[in-house]
Design a protein around this motif. Structure first.
Motif, mmCIF file in Angstrom:
data_model
loop_
_atom_site.group_PDB
_atom_site.id
_atom_site.type_symbol
_atom_site.label_atom_id
_atom_site.label_comp_id
_atom_site.label_asym_id
_atom_site.label_seq_id
_atom_site.Cartn_x
_atom_site.Cartn_y
_atom_site.Cartn_z
ATOM 1 N N ALA A 60 0.949 -1.142 0.458
ATOM 2 C CA ALA A 60 0.038 0.456 -0.401
ATOM 3 C C ALA A 60 1.108 1.745 -0.134
ATOM 4 C CB ALA A 60 -0.714 -0.144 1.145
ATOM 5 N N ALA A 61 0.331 2.093 -0.024
ATOM 6 C CA ALA A 61 0.808 3.613 -0.254
ATOM 7 C C ALA A 61 -0.274 4.413 0.221
ATOM 8 C CB ALA A 61 0.965 4.549 -1.530
ATOM 9 N N TYR A 62 0.551 5.947 1.028
ATOM 10 C CA TYR A 62 -0.414 6.773 2.359
ATOM 11 C C TYR A 62 -0.271 8.077 1.573
ATOM 12 C CZ TYR A 62 -2.050 2.667 4.457
ATOM 13 O OH TYR A 62 -2.287 0.922 4.634
ATOM 14 N N ASP A 63 -0.857 9.374 1.774
ATOM 15 C CA ASP A 63 -0.187 10.645 0.893
ATOM 16 C C ASP A 63 -0.105 10.925 2.176
ATOM 17 O OD1 ASP A 63 -3.171 11.066 2.377
ATOM 18 O OD2 ASP A 63 -3.902 11.389 0.262
ATOM 19 N N THR A 64 0.092 12.265 2.225
ATOM 20 C CA THR A 64 0.612 13.580 3.721
ATOM 21 C C THR A 64 -0.270 13.080 4.545
ATOM 22 O OG1 THR A 64 -0.831 14.957 3.047
ATOM 23 C CG2 THR A 64 1.863 14.729 2.308
ATOM 24 N N ALA A 65 -2.394 12.815 4.688
ATOM 25 C CA ALA A 65 -2.798 12.688 4.879
ATOM 26 C C ALA A 65 -3.429 11.003 5.923
ATOM 27 C CB ALA A 65 -4.167 13.041 4.528
ATOM 28 N N TYR A 66 -2.354 9.892 5.605
ATOM 29 C CA TYR A 66 -1.841 8.903 5.600
ATOM 30 C C TYR A 66 -3.550 8.128 5.106
ATOM 31 C CZ TYR A 66 1.146 10.329 8.675
ATOM 32 O OH TYR A 66 2.569 11.138 9.453
ATOM 33 N N LYS A 67 -4.288 8.458 3.825
ATOM 34 C CA LYS A 67 -5.168 8.503 3.261
ATOM 35 C C LYS A 67 -4.244 7.585 2.017
ATOM 36 C CE LYS A 67 -8.649 10.383 5.623
ATOM 37 N NZ LYS A 67 -9.103 9.813 6.683
ATOM 38 N N ALA A 68 -5.265 6.215 1.249
ATOM 39 C CA ALA A 68 -3.848 5.276 0.768
ATOM 40 C C ALA A 68 -4.757 5.686 -0.900
ATOM 41 C CB ALA A 68 -5.452 3.658 0.226
ATOM 42 N N ILE A 69 -3.119 5.417 -1.714
ATOM 43 C CA ILE A 69 -3.693 5.949 -3.032
ATOM 44 C C ILE A 69 -2.923 4.760 -3.906
ATOM 45 C CG2 ILE A 69 -2.890 8.567 -2.342
ATOM 46 C CD1 ILE A 69 0.313 8.060 -2.788
ATOM 47 N N ASP A 83 5.563 1.888 -8.562
ATOM 48 C CA ASP A 83 5.535 2.933 -9.043
ATOM 49 C C ASP A 83 3.380 3.482 -8.181
ATOM 50 O OD1 ASP A 83 7.363 2.487 -11.320
ATOM 51 O OD2 ASP A 83 5.231 1.269 -12.265
ATOM 52 N N THR A 84 3.375 5.207 -8.310
ATOM 53 C CA THR A 84 2.835 5.116 -7.638
ATOM 54 C C THR A 84 2.536 6.962 -8.288
ATOM 55 O OG1 THR A 84 3.958 6.919 -5.799
ATOM 56 C CG2 THR A 84 3.121 4.778 -5.610
ATOM 57 N N ASP A 85 0.729 7.356 -8.694
ATOM 58 C CA ASP A 85 0.115 8.555 -9.686
ATOM 59 C C ASP A 85 0.900 9.430 -8.683
ATOM 60 O OD1 ASP A 85 0.137 6.415 -11.856
ATOM 61 O OD2 ASP A 85 -3.027 6.581 -10.522
ATOM 62 N N SER A 86 1.247 9.963 -7.608
ATOM 63 C CA SER A 86 1.180 10.794 -6.282
ATOM 64 C C SER A 86 2.676 10.538 -6.311
ATOM 65 C CB SER A 86 -0.190 11.683 -6.193
ATOM 66 O OG SER A 86 -0.681 10.877 -5.412
ATOM 67 N N PRO A 87 3.007 11.761 -5.403
ATOM 68 C CA PRO A 87 4.055 10.992 -4.102
ATOM 69 C C PRO A 87 3.260 10.895 -3.428
ATOM 70 C CG PRO A 87 4.370 14.084 -5.071
ATOM 71 C CD PRO A 87 2.768 13.119 -5.251
ATOM 72 N N GLY A 134 8.387 11.103 3.001
ATOM 73 C CA GLY A 134 8.260 12.491 3.240
ATOM 74 C C GLY A 134 8.056 13.070 4.361
ATOM 75 N N PRO A 135 8.041 14.079 4.907
ATOM 76 C CA PRO A 135 8.013 14.822 5.817
ATOM 77 C C PRO A 135 6.433 14.214 5.944
ATOM 78 C CG PRO A 135 8.244 16.678 4.433
ATOM 79 C CD PRO A 135 8.137 16.009 3.705
ATOM 80 N N LEU A 136 6.551 13.446 7.915
ATOM 81 C CA LEU A 136 5.345 13.224 8.710
ATOM 82 C C LEU A 136 3.871 14.343 8.660
ATOM 83 C CD1 LEU A 136 6.802 10.917 10.715
ATOM 84 C CD2 LEU A 136 5.437 10.486 7.758
ATOM 85 N N SER A 137 2.514 14.778 8.597
ATOM 86 C CA SER A 137 1.903 15.304 8.916
ATOM 87 C C SER A 137 1.167 15.011 11.099
ATOM 88 C CB SER A 137 0.624 15.413 7.904
ATOM 89 O OG SER A 137 0.230 13.845 8.003
ATOM 90 N N GLY A 138 2.163 13.870 11.324
ATOM 91 C CA GLY A 138 1.811 13.836 12.656
ATOM 92 C C GLY A 138 1.453 12.664 12.827
#
Length: 246
Positions: A60-69, A83-87, A134-138
């Motif tokens: 799995a991959a997660y964005d800065t809000a820890y939502k799956a992408i 491979d991910t479509d977004s960071p 990347g930097p963590l949001s929390g």
């Protein structure tokens, strides 16, 4: 994400932990030629991850809000690229490496105790990994399919090597005492590590001004006593500290 099949009790005795270390390979994410790859190995040994893809359960991959992408794994020659479509801020994967038994001659066999009557130790091995990109949001939450997970207590990682880092080891989402935490699985995979306390925490020093892979090992209850004495969970947490500007 479930990996497509199309691509072919408290800690036990110290003796069992030591025996398990003999074949305690792990999985982790690392950069390879500006791309992210999923690695299987131990220390400096990067082994064949492509042939082990069928053993992978989820990734799995997660964005800065820890939502799956969306994320895909792609074999590229001898390695597996991500491979991910977004960071992606966080990447995860988990693997069931099956049942293993060690005979008195020191050899490991990919079979349960019921198939190796003279085994001195038998275990079911499972592997997990979390990569911080990347930097963590929390604070990092409990992540799906990470039965054993290493979680930094602070939202911001240290900037320099030798700085302290306190982590909590979670087993089934709850702090676990007695897990062994190693601060450098790549350059010093045989180090004794430190045990987590009653609150599941351990404090280590960040080893490298660059790529770091922490590892945590916990020997949990056997899911099939006829086949294994314990289920050995091995989790890694990887991240990179920036070097000075060139």
């Amino acid at each position: 994400m479930k990996f497509p099949k199309l691509v072919a009790v408290a800690a036990l005795t110290a003796g069992l932990i030591a025996a398990s270390a003999a074949q305690a390979h792990a999985i982790w994410f690392a950069q390879r030629a500006t791309q992210t790859a999923l690695i299987y190995g131990v220390g400096a040994d990067d082994l064949d991850m492509v042939k082990r893809l069928p053993l992978l359960n989820h990734y799995a991959a997660y964005d800065t809000a820890y939502k799956a992408i969306p994320v895909k794994l792609r074999p590229a020659g001898p390695i597996v690229l991500v491979d991910t479509d977004s960071p992606a801020t966080i990447l995860t994967a988990d693997m069931d490496y099956g049942y293993w038994s060690k005979t008195p001659d020191g050899e490991w066999h990919k079979k349960g105790r019921s198939e190796v009557p003279g085994a001195v130790v038998s275990e079911h091995t499972k592997k997990y990994t979390v990569r911080i990109n990347g930097p963590l949001s929390g604070p990092i939450p409990v992540l799906a399919n990470q039965t054993l997970q290493i979680v930094p207590l602070a939202s911001k990682l240290p900037d320099m090597l030798d700085q302290p880092l306190t982590v909590r080891v979670l087993y089934e989402g709850k702090p676990i005492a007695g897990a062994i935490v190693q601060n450098d699985y790549i350059n010093d995979p045989d180090n004794a590590g430190v045990k987590t306390g009653a609150d599941g925490t351990a404090t280590i020093k960040v080893r490298n001004q660059g790529f770091n892979v922490l590892a945590a090992t916990y020997n949990g209850p056997s899911d099939d006593p006829a086949k294994a004495d314990a289920t050995v969970h091995l989790a890694t947490l990887s991240f990179t500290l920036q070097h000075a500007p060139e």
